[in-house]
Design a protein around this motif. Structure first.
Motif, PDB file in Angstrom:
ATOM      1  N   ASN A  28       0.800  -1.224   0.000  1.00 60.52           N
ATOM      2  CA  ASN A  28       0.000   0.000   0.000  1.00 60.52           C
ATOM      3  C   ASN A  28       0.831   1.272   0.000  1.00 60.52           C
ATOM      4  O   ASN A  28       0.347   2.356   0.307  1.00 60.52           O
ATOM      5  N   ILE A  29       2.087   1.121  -0.367  1.00 58.22           N
ATOM      6  CA  ILE A  29       2.976   2.274  -0.273  1.00 58.22           C
ATOM      7  C   ILE A  29       2.608   3.381  -1.263  1.00 58.22           C
ATOM      8  O   ILE A  29       2.876   4.554  -1.025  1.00 58.22           O
ATOM      9  N   PHE A  30       1.897   2.998  -2.354  1.00 60.74           N
ATOM     10  CA  PHE A  30       1.504   4.015  -3.339  1.00 60.74           C
ATOM     11  C   PHE A  30       0.086   4.544  -3.090  1.00 60.74           C
ATOM     12  O   PHE A  30      -0.416   5.336  -3.860  1.00 60.74           O
ATOM     13  N   ASP A  31      -0.545   4.046  -2.002  1.00 63.54           N
ATOM     14  CA  ASP A  31      -1.897   4.531  -1.716  1.00 63.54           C
ATOM     15  C   ASP A  31      -1.841   5.973  -1.236  1.00 63.54           C
ATOM     16  O   ASP A  31      -0.890   6.396  -0.592  1.00 63.54           O
ATOM     17  N   SER A  32      -2.927   6.697  -1.563  1.00 57.50           N
ATOM     18  CA  SER A  32      -2.998   8.090  -1.108  1.00 57.50           C
ATOM     19  C   SER A  32      -2.998   8.133   0.416  1.00 57.50           C
ATOM     20  O   SER A  32      -3.586   7.277   1.065  1.00 57.50           O
ATOM     21  N   PHE A  33      -2.356   9.111   0.952  1.00 61.70           N
ATOM     22  CA  PHE A  33      -2.338   9.389   2.388  1.00 61.70           C
ATOM     23  C   PHE A  33      -1.689   8.284   3.204  1.00 61.70           C
ATOM     24  O   PHE A  33      -1.822   8.224   4.409  1.00 61.70           O
TER      25      PHE A  33
END
Lengths: 138, 691
Positions: free
Chosen positions: B637-642
């Motif tokens: 999830n490192i590219f997920d927003s916030f």
């Protein structure tokens, strides 16, 4: 130091434009100077008594200006060192003074101020606007 | 199969047959098989009998076999002989449904019940004579000639029928004219007692035979021919001689060739209000005109209420034009139209809209479909190049063509619509072209807004990133400024000397200009990063972008004593990208690495940055740091927003990186290296070389 002989100044500065600018400044004052891009090359050229004063930048590739100052002090060098930098960080300034910098100047330099500190460092008078330096009246 | 079951039902009802299997055999017989009781009442009538005599089972069963005879005197003689001898063989003349007569070779046998008393007569028959009058009819597929049979109960409208019949007989047309709706009233009151499967197939639509029984005639009888049916019912219902069929031709139209409606009254006592109706007519396929008409009406209704704007277009005038062009050797219509732009104008005026549905009326702010019945030219006023593209598609034999275009509505609005043109296939010679128009104005507006939000967001992230580099940026600009100041002062010193050194001043001034340019470049780049601009794709070298990006972080890297190694592949293929956005991605990744190293306390502090071309020809950027790496649970999830593990920061940096790279048709990924530290890499496609 021979008061009638112009002091030899070493400059360690990685920015080419600034290095040339300082070199030109000393040329107009009639002061011989040697420029170095890195601290390492200066150390290689440094022998006790060759240079009368060192003007060094803080931020340098490899050994930094402050590390260089530290080394010189450790080596027992008494050569005055003027630190010239863009850093306005008071911590760096106090560290430089603590190690034993003769002066700490921020860029852009005012040449009068630089010459003032240089004069007190080498105790040699070179009046601005004069010919090729060498005023022995000090 | 169902037809058969129904006939079998008739036989079962009269309880005369030996067993069901025998009925089935009779159903399948190629000879006519008829069973009638000792009074001549027909009890069974197989499909071959329908074919031979034309009368459908539904109309024949219950009638007298004597009535079928064309010659009553001969029939009486023959009947007496049969009753005396128990069997009779010979030729009989019978009346056919279509009004002629037929000579049939028959064999009649009297069956007796268990107690030996005569029970009924079984007759086998086939066409006799050298010139069988039905030879042509027999050749026709029975199914296609099959009769649609109806049985109506008219008791409910008997008074109306009597009244109308009276008016007819008196020729009182004026009075009749005062009852213009009498046919509707009559058919409404005539109840369907039974129909065969053929009738159900033709007009029963979805309700089927069971659903038709008990309903009014008007519910199913096709609109065309209602008058004919009503008049026939009046005629046979008031006819004193029962069983005499009356025939009327229907208008020949469509699939059913020469349709004939025959009606007669039941001959059975006690059923005076039962009327049989049979419709005959050869069909070219297994549907009838009525069936088609019903289906067409449903189709029309469907089209009319379809939630897509549809225009039916008659482009038949263009077919010969295209054919002629092809015959005269024109293969490149595009080039031809360059020479003859008037052909496009011609097309816009001879191709006409013939129908429009409700949605089209609403889309154009019109009042009725009639508004559209004009040449197509008006459709293309706001998109003058569209007709040409449609013509090219048609010329090239495409089945359909789609594009997004603008249309000006009747009330002056300008809409974005998705136009889909469906051309007729060669066998459909009618040349009916369909235009469907979908209003995508709102969708395009939403998309534009979304793009704007995305751009704003990316910009906001960039500006906030720039804020973090204020010190670094100041340092970068301060460097050339310092050189300028010192050079300027040095020049003044040269000039103030007694013998000014002009050459030296010139040299210094040149350096000043150069440093000032350098400072200006830096400001320019920062301004570029800070500015809000629409993303624009330009050809660029990724290596150059990296050099520019490093400007923002070099100071930070050096201040944190991080060793940066940059290995850039030479001769990278040019990519199409937005310069500033790519800088933003690279700076973001560099910042990540710097922060990771600063957070960690590993002795090695280094960032390896490299570019290369991968096996698929894409340009790849990779950055590897000596930080602590990415915890495995965060890799997904490192590219997920916030998403952020930092105490400060919004965690939008990597999300923005991903959105930028995806928008460029590339891909981005993160992983941990075996020797520690995190690695990020993105790849960007290389556009095919233009000719």
């Amino acid at each position: 130091m021979d008061l009638f002989e112009a002091p030899v100044i070493a400059i360690v500065e990685d920015d080419e434009a600034m290095r040339e600018a300082l070199s030109d400044l000393f040329q107009v004052l009639g002061l011989p100077c040697h420029t170095f891009e890195r601290a390492e090359t200066f150390l290689a050229a440094h022998e006790s008594g060759v240079f009368d004063c060192l003007i060094t930048d803080v931020r340098l590739p490899g050994i930094s200006g402050l590390d260089l100052l530290q080394r010189l002090k450790t080596m027992g060098s008494t050569m005055p060192v003027i630190v010239v930098t863009s850093h306005t960080d008071p911590n760096i300034r106090s560290r430089a003074i603590a190690i034993g910098a003769h002066a700490y100047l921020t860029k852009p330099l005012a040449s009068d101020a630089l010459l003032q500190h240089l004069k007190s460092a080498v105790r040699y008078d070179f009046s601005p606007g004069d010919g090729y330096g060498g005023n022995a009246d000090d | 199969m169902t037809d058969m079951a129904w006939r079998r039902g008739c036989v079962d009802n009269i309880d005369l047959s030996a067993n069901t299997e025998a009925n089935e055999l009779a159903d399948l017989a190629s000879d006519s098989v008829i069973v009638f009781d000792l009074t001549g009442n027909i009890r069974y009538w197989n499909p071959a009998s329908e074919t031979l005599y034309g009368w459908p089972a539904i109309g024949a069963v219950g009638r007298s076999i004597g009535d079928m005879s064309a010659n009553t005197a001969v029939h009486i003689t023959q009947w007496q002989s049969l009753m005396q001898e128990g069997a009779w063989e010979g030729h009989v003349d019978r009346r056919t449904l279509w009004g002629g007569r037929i000579t049939a070779s028959v064999r009649q046998t009297v069956r007796c019940s268990a107690d030996g008393r005569p029970r009924d007569v079984v007759e086998y028959g086939r066409c006799a004579g050298k010139e069988p009058p039905l030879s042509s009819a027999l050749d026709i597929d029975v199914h296609r000639l099959a009769t649609a049979s109806w049985e109506f109960d008219i008791s409910g409208v008997r008074p109306l029928i009597e009244q109308i019949a009276d008016l007819f007989s008196r020729g009182a047309m004026a009075e009749l004219a005062q009852q213009p709706d009498w046919t509707d009233e009559l058919l409404e009151g005539a109840r369907i007692v039974d129909v065969n499967e053929r009738a159900a197939h033709l007009v029963g639509a979805h309700v089927g035979r069971a659903g038709m029984i008990g309903q009014s005639a008007s519910a199913f009888w096709p609109r065309v021919g209602r008058d004919v049916l009503a008049e026939l019912i009046v005629a046979v219902a008031t006819d004193h001689s029962r069983g005499i069929p009356r025939m009327r031709k229907l208008a020949c139209d469509g699939v059913l060739r020469d349709p004939v409606v025959t009606a007669w009254r039941s001959e059975e006592g006690g059923r005076p209000d039962i009327v049989f109706v049979a419709v005959n007519g050869a069909t070219d396929d297994d549907r009838s005109f009525w069936y088609l008409r019903a289906s067409e009406e449903r189709y029309r209704k469907l089209i009319h209420h379809l939630p897509t704007a549809l225009l039916q277009v008659d482009a038949s005038r263009m077919a010969p034009v295209f054919e002629k062009l092809k015959n005269t050797g024109v293969s490149d219509l595009n080039a031809y139209l360059d020479q003859h732009p008037e052909l496009v104008e011609f097309m816009k005026n001879v191709v006409r809209i013939t129908e429009a549905n409700q949605r089209a009326v609403a889309l154009f702010g019109g009042t009725a479909p009639a508004d559209f019945i004009t040449p197509v030219a008006f459709l293309f006023e706001a998109s003058p190049q569209t007709p040409r593209r449609i013509m090219l598609a048609r010329f090239e034999g495409k089945r359909n063509y789609t594009e997004i275009m603008k249309v000006r509505t009747f009330d002056g609005r300008l809409l974005d619509v998705q136009l889909s043109v469906t051309f007729p296939a060669p066998p459909e010679r009618l040349d009916v072209t369909l235009f469907s128009l979908e209003d995508i104005t709102e969708r395009l507006r939403t998309e534009r807004q979304l793009r704007q939000v995305e751009t704003d967001f990316t910009h906001a992230a960039r500006v906030s990133m720039l804020g973090e580099f204020a010190t670094s940026i100041a340092h970068e600009i301060n460097q050339p400024l310092s050189a300028i100041v010192t050079n300027g002062e040095t020049s003044l010193r040269w000039l103030s000397r007694d013998n000014p050194n002009r050459a030296k001043v010139e040299q210094l001034t040149t350096r000043i200009v150069s440093s000032a340019r350098h400072a200006s470049d830096i400001v320019q780049r920062i301004r570029g990063m800070a500015a809000k601009h629409e993303p624009a794709r330009v050809s660029l070298d990724l290596n150059d972008v990296i050099e520019e990006a490093l400007l923002f972080v070099r100071h930070d890297i050096e201040a944190k004593s991080i060793h940066l190694s940059v290995r850039l592949a030479s001769n990278l293929p040019v990519i199409l990208a937005d310069r500033v956005q790519l800088q933003q991605v690279i700076v973001n990744l560099l910042v990540n690495s710097i922060q990771a190293i600063a957070q960690g306390c590993r002795p090695v502090r280094k960032i390896d940055l490299a570019t290369r071309v991968d096996g698929e020809g894409a340009v790849v950027f990779s950055i590897h740091d000596s930080g602590p790496g990415i915890p495995d649970e965060n890799l997904d999830n490192i590219f997920d927003s916030f998403f952020t593990t930092k105490e400060t920061g919004m965690g939008i940096g990597l999300a923005v990186c991903q959105s930028i790279i995806l928008a460029h048709g590339g891909s981005i990924g993160a992983s941990n290296c075996s020797d520690g530290g995190a690695q990020f890499r993105f790849s960007l496609p290389v556009p095919p070389k233009a000719d």
